[in-house]
Design a protein around this motif. Structure first.
Motif, PDB file in Angstrom:
ATOM      1  N   THR A 165      -3.283  -0.094   5.975  1.00 30.69           N
ATOM      2  CA  THR A 165      -2.519   0.208   6.152  1.00 30.69           C
ATOM      3  C   THR A 165      -2.467   0.080   7.354  1.00 30.69           C
ATOM      4  O   THR A 165      -1.063  -0.939   7.970  1.00 30.69           O
ATOM      5  CB  THR A 165      -1.998   1.148   5.393  1.00 30.69           C
ATOM      6  OG1 THR A 165      -2.005   0.708   3.968  1.00 30.69           O
ATOM      7  CG2 THR A 165      -0.214   0.947   5.473  1.00 30.69           C
ATOM      8  N   ARG A 186       0.984   7.560  -6.210  1.00 27.60           N
ATOM      9  CA  ARG A 186      -0.526   8.232  -5.632  1.00 27.60           C
ATOM     10  C   ARG A 186      -0.771   7.410  -7.038  1.00 27.60           C
ATOM     11  O   ARG A 186      -1.592   7.773  -8.332  1.00 27.60           O
ATOM     12  CB  ARG A 186       0.180   9.608  -7.142  1.00 27.60           C
ATOM     13  CG  ARG A 186       0.819  10.751  -6.394  1.00 27.60           C
ATOM     14  CD  ARG A 186       1.432  11.596  -6.384  1.00 27.60           C
ATOM     15  NE  ARG A 186       0.198  12.421  -6.142  1.00 27.60           N
ATOM     16  CZ  ARG A 186      -0.022  13.021  -7.523  1.00 27.60           C
ATOM     17  NH1 ARG A 186       1.111  13.367  -8.891  1.00 27.60           N
ATOM     18  NH2 ARG A 186      -1.571  13.857  -7.493  1.00 27.60           N
ATOM     19  N   LEU A 236      -7.032   3.963   2.628  1.00 29.85           N
ATOM     20  CA  LEU A 236      -6.049   2.672   2.550  1.00 29.85           C
ATOM     21  C   LEU A 236      -5.204   3.130   3.265  1.00 29.85           C
ATOM     22  O   LEU A 236      -4.483   1.636   3.705  1.00 29.85           O
ATOM     23  CB  LEU A 236      -5.220   2.909   0.372  1.00 29.85           C
ATOM     24  CG  LEU A 236      -4.004   2.426   0.186  1.00 29.85           C
ATOM     25  CD1 LEU A 236      -4.750   0.869  -0.314  1.00 29.85           C
ATOM     26  CD2 LEU A 236      -3.821   2.905  -1.126  1.00 29.85           C
ATOM     27  N   ILE A 237      -4.432   4.144   3.554  1.00 27.65           N
ATOM     28  CA  ILE A 237      -3.816   3.682   5.015  1.00 27.65           C
ATOM     29  C   ILE A 237      -4.317   3.898   6.303  1.00 27.65           C
ATOM     30  O   ILE A 237      -3.465   3.510   6.721  1.00 27.65           O
ATOM     31  CB  ILE A 237      -3.370   5.667   4.841  1.00 27.65           C
ATOM     32  CG1 ILE A 237      -2.663   6.305   3.455  1.00 27.65           C
ATOM     33  CG2 ILE A 237      -2.704   6.331   6.335  1.00 27.65           C
ATOM     34  CD1 ILE A 237      -2.158   8.099   3.679  1.00 27.65           C
ATOM     35  N   ASN A 256      -4.011   5.755  -6.440  1.00 25.45           N
ATOM     36  CA  ASN A 256      -5.085   6.032  -5.484  1.00 25.45           C
ATOM     37  C   ASN A 256      -5.115   6.964  -4.951  1.00 25.45           C
ATOM     38  O   ASN A 256      -4.719   8.057  -4.676  1.00 25.45           O
ATOM     39  CB  ASN A 256      -5.449   4.814  -4.556  1.00 25.45           C
ATOM     40  CG  ASN A 256      -6.577   4.529  -4.129  1.00 25.45           C
ATOM     41  OD1 ASN A 256      -7.611   5.326  -4.423  1.00 25.45           O
ATOM     42  ND2 ASN A 256      -7.054   3.860  -3.598  1.00 25.45           N
ATOM     43  N   LEU A 264       4.771   6.708   5.942  1.00 25.97           N
ATOM     44  CA  LEU A 264       2.843   7.138   6.402  1.00 25.97           C
ATOM     45  C   LEU A 264       2.704   8.242   6.826  1.00 25.97           C
ATOM     46  O   LEU A 264       1.933   8.771   7.147  1.00 25.97           O
ATOM     47  CB  LEU A 264       2.241   5.945   6.156  1.00 25.97           C
ATOM     48  CG  LEU A 264       2.808   4.772   5.309  1.00 25.97           C
ATOM     49  CD1 LEU A 264       0.932   3.861   4.777  1.00 25.97           C
ATOM     50  CD2 LEU A 264       1.560   6.407   3.309  1.00 25.97           C
ATOM     51  N   ASN A 269       0.999  -1.261   0.396  1.00 25.59           N
ATOM     52  CA  ASN A 269      -0.061  -0.387  -0.028  1.00 25.59           C
ATOM     53  C   ASN A 269       0.519   1.687   0.572  1.00 25.59           C
ATOM     54  O   ASN A 269       0.496   2.432  -0.327  1.00 25.59           O
ATOM     55  CB  ASN A 269      -0.573   0.573   1.227  1.00 25.59           C
ATOM     56  CG  ASN A 269      -2.250  -1.082   1.440  1.00 25.59           C
ATOM     57  OD1 ASN A 269      -2.443  -1.712  -0.054  1.00 25.59           O
ATOM     58  ND2 ASN A 269      -2.846  -1.087   1.807  1.00 25.59           N
ATOM     59  N   THR A 270       2.004   1.116   0.103  1.00 27.02           N
ATOM     60  CA  THR A 270       2.770   2.434   0.354  1.00 27.02           C
ATOM     61  C   THR A 270       3.608   2.813  -0.940  1.00 27.02           C
ATOM     62  O   THR A 270       3.085   3.992  -1.489  1.00 27.02           O
ATOM     63  CB  THR A 270       3.979   2.424   1.401  1.00 27.02           C
ATOM     64  OG1 THR A 270       5.012   1.148   0.723  1.00 27.02           O
ATOM     65  CG2 THR A 270       3.429   1.975   2.549  1.00 27.02           C
ATOM     66  N   ASP A 300      -6.639   7.995  -0.770  1.00 26.32           N
ATOM     67  CA  ASP A 300      -5.729   7.646   0.017  1.00 26.32           C
ATOM     68  C   ASP A 300      -6.054   7.587   1.077  1.00 26.32           C
ATOM     69  O   ASP A 300      -5.321   6.229   1.983  1.00 26.32           O
ATOM     70  CB  ASP A 300      -4.529   8.406   0.243  1.00 26.32           C
ATOM     71  CG  ASP A 300      -3.233   8.066  -1.772  1.00 26.32           C
ATOM     72  OD1 ASP A 300      -3.560   7.098  -1.875  1.00 26.32           O
ATOM     73  OD2 ASP A 300      -2.997   8.918  -1.312  1.00 26.32           O
ATOM     74  N   ARG A 360       1.073   2.234  -3.758  1.00 29.13           N
ATOM     75  CA  ARG A 360       0.107   2.822  -4.004  1.00 29.13           C
ATOM     76  C   ARG A 360       0.203   3.886  -3.629  1.00 29.13           C
ATOM     77  O   ARG A 360      -0.288   5.369  -4.153  1.00 29.13           O
ATOM     78  CB  ARG A 360      -0.762   1.990  -3.548  1.00 29.13           C
ATOM     79  CG  ARG A 360      -1.051   0.707  -4.089  1.00 29.13           C
ATOM     80  CD  ARG A 360      -2.328   0.048  -3.775  1.00 29.13           C
ATOM     81  NE  ARG A 360      -2.838  -0.796  -4.441  1.00 29.13           N
ATOM     82  CZ  ARG A 360      -3.359  -1.919  -6.205  1.00 29.13           C
ATOM     83  NH1 ARG A 360      -2.775  -0.897  -6.938  1.00 29.13           N
ATOM     84  NH2 ARG A 360      -3.152  -2.587  -6.130  1.00 29.13           N
ATOM     85  N   VAL A 361       0.131   4.369  -2.275  1.00 24.22           N
ATOM     86  CA  VAL A 361       0.845   5.926  -1.916  1.00 24.22           C
ATOM     87  C   VAL A 361       1.686   6.864  -2.491  1.00 24.22           C
ATOM     88  O   VAL A 361       1.408   7.980  -2.551  1.00 24.22           O
ATOM     89  CB  VAL A 361       0.536   5.903   0.001  1.00 24.22           C
ATOM     90  CG1 VAL A 361       0.190   7.343   0.496  1.00 24.22           C
ATOM     91  CG2 VAL A 361      -0.924   4.968  -0.027  1.00 24.22           C
ATOM     92  N   ALA A 396       0.896  14.829  -1.658  1.00 21.94           N
ATOM     93  CA  ALA A 396       1.297  13.419  -1.497  1.00 21.94           C
ATOM     94  C   ALA A 396       1.555  12.807   0.016  1.00 21.94           C
ATOM     95  O   ALA A 396       1.495  11.496   0.221  1.00 21.94           O
ATOM     96  CB  ALA A 396       1.920  12.332  -2.671  1.00 21.94           C
TER      97      ALA A 396
END
Length: 489
Positions: free
Chosen positions: A302, A290, A298-299, A292, A330, A283-284, A295, A286-287, A464
């Motif tokens: 995570t 960018r 998602l965070i 997603n 994150l 997931n990091t 976010d 994806r973050v 972001a």
């Protein structure tokens, strides 16, 4: 004697599987050693009697597993209340690797100590992968060992389920120590991989750190052996973690989706700490890239995955490193993340990813020169890794943050050869070339970056949540982007 007793009453409830149960020394190093020895002990008892009977045995009941932490989870726990047949199938999952008795030549006590350190570190590294299950072969007399090596007898007595053996070999003379690791196919004694490192005795006193790159590479080669043998898709049946990680580090959107699919299927069947930690780590990406636009959920997921991973295996070096990165990248919780990285490296100093991710924490926290030193060591450990571009990326970022732009460019271009569309690399190459007054090169890399991230700007990077931008190194990085022509808004 306990092995013989276990063979005689295999399947009955007994206390022999709990090695040194009740011992409580309250010393962290002893506890680490005891956990490892219990793991090896349990593996030996599981394999006891394989010469007479290779049929799979029922796994210990979940009630017994939950009642005592002395039973190590060398394989992941099954989901609650599945049929017994599924319990047995999941317990037998993973690729089995036989840890052979070592070879020590030279009759030097220093060689025996060195071998023990290397073998312990290698065993730990293999277990941490999450896919490799060790069959720890009991030591034998030197004469028997020599006969076994010469005639293949020892390899021939391995259980049929084992498809790879690993052995540490140490040779000592008056001026040098030589450490080798050998991987073989037990079916035909064919050599799969081997390498060695030689060090003057005066440089090896009191530690085995010089052998760390060898341990790292042996672990990677063991996993790669199975991936090559089955192919990434075929490997998913027993090596789901390895298959997922192989897809993840290709970084394309489709590859991340594929990796997530494998990991979620793995967690549905066998929820393990490595599975949760790797999914959180994915997931990091994806973050950070960018992929997603929304976010926040998602965070939040995570954070939940990281908590589950650490709760299952708080002393797993790989898990601690991955979770440490979550809290560093994150959430900016640098103190907590640093404690996790320190724990990871105490448990396994050869955990390359821990060094690499810890380097990034130092960059985010405003210590870029120390970050670059750690990144160089991580790159040294992972010089032959299939993910070495990732370690080069960290070296590029920390080089940029510390003002060593030639290192940043060299590392960035090396990594870009393997991942030509990795936006983290392109950003660094834009900034560092601008700082070195190479406007044409900076413009070319900026054009490539805008193809990957069409709306890239300094403001989008801040939006972001990219960490470390308000440190001296982060401002230096942004100044290079602006100098190259990156929009501020």
């Amino acid at each position: 004697a306990l092995d013989r007793a276990a063979r005689a009453r295999r399947g009955e409830d007994g206390s022999t599987e709990h090695f040194l149960e009740g011992i409580d020394v309250r010393d962290p190093e002893f506890e680490d050693w005891l956990a490892l020895e219990r793991q090896s002990w349990f593996a030996r008892l599981e394999e006891a009697g394989f010469e007479a009977d290779l049929a799979p045995r029922p796994a210990p009941s979940e009630a017994r597993r939950e009642a005592s932490q002395a039973v190590p989870r060398t394989s992941p726990p099954a989901a609650p209340q599945p049929p017994q047949s599924l319990l047995r199938q999941e317990d037998e999952g993973g690729w089995r690797v036989a840890m052979m008795p070592p070879v020590i030549l030279g009759g030097d006590p220093a060689a025996a100590v060195l071998q023990a350190d290397v073998q312990r570190a290698l065993r730990r590294a293999l277990v941490e992968t999450g896919d490799l299950r060790l069959v720890d072969m009991a030591p034998v007399a030197l004469g028997d060992l020599g006969a076994g090596l010469a005639g293949g007898g020892l390899l021939a007595r391995l259980p049929e389920q084992v498809h790879l053996s690993v052995q540490v070999r140490v040779l000592a003379d008056h001026s040098y120590l030589r450490v080798g690791i050998v991987l073989q196919n037990p079916a035909d004694n064919a050599l799969v991989w081997s390498d060695e490192v030689i060090v003057p005795r005066r440089e090896s006193i009191g530690e085995a750190s010089f052998a760390m790159p060898l341990i790292v590479r042996a672990t990677e080669e063991a996993t790669l052996h199975f991936l090559r043998r089955h192919g990434t898709e075929g490997a998913e049946a027993e090596g789901r973690i390895a298959a997922a990680v192989a897809s993840m580090f290709r970084l394309a959107r489709g590859d991340l989706d594929r990796s997530e699919e494998i990991l979620r299927r793995h967690l549905d069947r066998t929820p393990t700490a490595q599975g949760y930690a790797w999914l959180a780590f994915l997931n990091t990406f994806r973050v950070g890239q960018r992929f997603n636009p929304a976010d926040a959920p998602l965070i939040e997921e995570t954070q939940h995955l990281a908590r589950r991973a650490l709760g299952l295996e708080p002393n797993n070096a790989l898990v601690s490193a991955l979770v440490g990165h979550i809290h560093s990248y994150l959430f900016g919780e640098f103190d907590y993340a640093a404690a996790l990285f320190e724990q990871s490296l105490r448990v396994n100093p050869a955990q390359t990813l821990a060094w690499d991710l810890y380097a990034m924490l130092h960059a985010y926290a405003g210590q870029p020169k120390r970050a670059l030193a750690m990144a160089r060591w991580a790159r040294h450990l992972g010089a032959f890794s299939p993910h070495r571009y990732y370690f080069e990326t960290t070296r590029a970022i920390t080089g940029n943050f510390s003002g060593d732009h030639q290192t940043a460019i060299d590392a960035g271009q090396s990594a870009l050869a393997e991942r030509p569309d990795f936006n983290s690399l392109l950003r660094v190459l834009v900034s560092s070339n601008a700082h070195l007054d190479r406007p044409e090169e900076a413009r070319l890399f900026l054009e490539r970056l805008l193809q990957v991230e069409p709306n890239f700007s300094v403001a989008s990077l801040r939006d972001a949540g990219y960490p470390g931008l308000d440190t001296e190194g982060g401002r230096h990085f942004l100044d290079g982007l602006v100098k190259a022509g990156v929009r501020k808004h």
